[in-house]
Design an enzyme around this catalytic site. Structure first.
Site, short mmCIF file in Angstrom:
data_model
loop_
_atom_site.label_atom_id
_atom_site.label_comp_id
_atom_site.label_asym_id
_atom_site.label_seq_id
_atom_site.Cartn_x
_atom_site.Cartn_y
_atom_site.Cartn_z
N HIS A 131 5.30 13.60 -6.00
CA HIS A 131 4.79 12.36 -5.90
C HIS A 131 3.18 12.53 -5.90
O HIS A 131 2.53 12.35 -5.04
CB HIS A 131 5.18 11.51 -4.76
CG HIS A 131 5.06 10.07 -4.54
ND1 HIS A 131 4.52 9.48 -5.79
CD2 HIS A 131 5.18 9.10 -3.79
CE1 HIS A 131 4.37 8.13 -5.49
NE2 HIS A 131 4.85 7.89 -4.26
N GLN A 134 0.33 9.60 -5.00
CA GLN A 134 0.65 9.35 -3.65
C GLN A 134 -0.40 10.36 -2.83
O GLN A 134 -1.45 10.04 -2.35
CB GLN A 134 2.05 9.57 -2.89
CG GLN A 134 1.90 9.39 -1.46
CD GLN A 134 1.63 8.13 -0.98
OE1 GLN A 134 2.55 7.06 -1.53
NE2 GLN A 134 0.87 7.70 -0.20
N CYS A 265 3.30 7.64 3.96
CA CYS A 265 3.31 6.88 2.45
C CYS A 265 3.84 5.52 2.42
O CYS A 265 3.29 4.86 1.42
CB CYS A 265 3.91 8.01 1.46
SG CYS A 265 5.54 8.30 1.66
N ARG A 293 -4.20 3.66 -2.70
CA ARG A 293 -3.27 3.89 -4.05
C ARG A 293 -3.98 3.05 -5.26
O ARG A 293 -3.91 3.80 -6.06
CB ARG A 293 -1.74 3.34 -3.80
CG ARG A 293 -1.07 4.20 -2.71
CD ARG A 293 -0.61 5.45 -2.98
NE ARG A 293 -0.16 5.62 -4.30
CZ ARG A 293 1.25 5.43 -4.59
NH1 ARG A 293 1.95 5.19 -3.55
NH2 ARG A 293 1.65 5.72 -5.91
N1 CP Z 1 4.58 5.21 -1.38
C1 CP Z 1 5.23 4.63 -2.47
O1 CP Z 1 5.10 5.10 -3.54
O2 CP Z 1 5.57 3.31 -2.28
P1 CP Z 1 6.78 2.52 -3.07
O3 CP Z 1 7.75 3.08 -3.12
O4 CP Z 1 6.52 1.13 -2.45
O5 CP Z 1 5.80 2.56 -4.52
N1 NVA Z 2 10.19 10.45 0.01
C1 NVA Z 2 10.40 9.08 -0.59
C2 NVA Z 2 9.06 8.52 -1.04
C3 NVA Z 2 8.99 7.14 -1.27
C4 NVA Z 2 7.62 6.73 -1.77
C5 NVA Z 2 11.43 8.88 -1.57
O1 NVA Z 2 11.42 9.57 -2.51
O2 NVA Z 2 12.05 7.92 -1.44
#
Ligand code: CP
Ligand code: NVA
Length: 306
Positions: A131, A134, A265, A293
């Site tokens: 990610h 993030q 996050c 973000r």
């Molecule tokens: N932290 C994050 O990526 O949030 P969302 O899943 O809401 O995009």
């Molecule tokens: N680790 C989590 C992050 C969400 C923003 C997922 O992948 O669901």
């Protein structure tokens, strides 16, 4: 700086200098939302999402609009991909209409296929493995606190997932130490560990895995956590029970510095990986973290498009 990259698929592809450049740019953009307001004029960027999202979707939609561009949200299930059109063919077609693509999906391979077969920038908006948006944003948040340097003691506790993988890579690239409080049963993959230990050796950062949660957060300036079960992963009672000792609650905070900052996050599962008492406390910076973000992704777009 290295030659400019076309895509943003993982922080592995980015140097310390490039990451720092985008962190500094995020700060300038946050102070003046009108900066680069024509950058994406007459450009269309699509969001192709296979998983739910609140922050990533909204912050990209708002950010692309603020940069003068047009944002098209695509529900992955409504495309011909769902009926068998290949990712490669789709990538070729997307490139004929669009100027960029943000993808949220399962396999990292999917974002790679789009990047390799299309000519437009591809941004990873979360995969099972990484990610990076993030973490770029989180590094900016930590730098806003004045903490992004060698003396920082940050501990991530809980599940070793996509967010942690990117966090480890970001810290290893910047040469900053990081501690992970995790269960022996649920550690980062061997491949990720091998990569980040290697990067850390080059950059001079120390990465520690600690299995006792109170030892892991001892003296921490920042505690970071994320959900125990990520999107696309099967619910497992055994895993939740195993991770429950890593819950970020008031007792765990008592082992860290009194003014420890709490990051998540989001979305949070209150009373699972974090308690309401902690996420709503004065130590929590999760709303600042969520806001950033927007600024960090605008900085990323400026990096990719100017
Ligand atoms: N932290 C994050 O990526 O949030 P969302 O899943 O809401 O995009
Ligand atoms: N680790 C989590 C992050 C969400 C923003 C997922 O992948 O669901």
């Amino acid at each position: 700086m290295d030659k400019k990259k076309k895509d943003f698929l993982t922080l592995r592809d980015y140097s310390k200098e490039e990451i720092e450049y985008m962190i500094n740019l995020s700060s300038k953009i946050k102070k003046d939302r009108n900066l680069y307001c024509d950058l994406l004029s007459k450009k269309s960027i699509a969001l192709l999402f296979n998983k739910q999202s609140t922050r990533t979707r909204l912050s990209f939609e708002a950010g692309i609009t603020q940069l003068g561009g047009n944002c098209i949200y695509l529900d992955a299930d409504s495309l011909q991909i769902k009926r068998g059109e290949t990712l490669e063919d789709s990538a070729r077609v997307f490139s004929r209409y669009l100027d960029g693509l943000v993808i949220r999906t399962f396999e990292q391979k999917t974002v790679e296929i789009f990047a390799e077969n299309g000519t437009i920038p591809v941004i990873n908006g979360l995969t099972d493995t990484y990610h990076p948006c993030q973490i770029l944003s989180d590094l900016f948040t930590i730098s806003e606190l004045g903490l992004l340097d060698k003396s920082l003691r940050l501990t991530y506790v809980g599940d070793c997932n996509n967010v942690l993988n990117s966090l480890l890579i970001g810290f290893a690239k910047l040469g900053i130490d990081i501690t992970v409080g995790c269960s022996q049963k649920y550690e980062p993959s061997k491949e990720i560990l091998e990569y980040v230990y290697n990067q850390a050796e080059k950059s001079g950062s120390h990465i520690k895995l600690v299995h006792d949660p109170s030892v892991a957060v001892s003296g921490a300036d920042i505690i970071y956590t994320d959900v125990w079960v990520s999107m696309g992963e099967k619910d497992s009672e055994e895993k939740i029970a195993e991770l429950s000792k890593f819950q970020v609650n008031e007792k765990l905070l008592s082992f860290a510095k009194p003014d420890v900052k709490i990051m998540h996050c989001l979305p949070a599962h209150r009373e699972s990986e974090i308690t309401s008492a902690v996420i709503d406390s004065k130590n929590s910076i999760v709303w600042q973290q969520a806001e950033n973000r927007l600024h960090a992704q605008k900085a990323l777009l400026v990096y990719l498009y100017s």
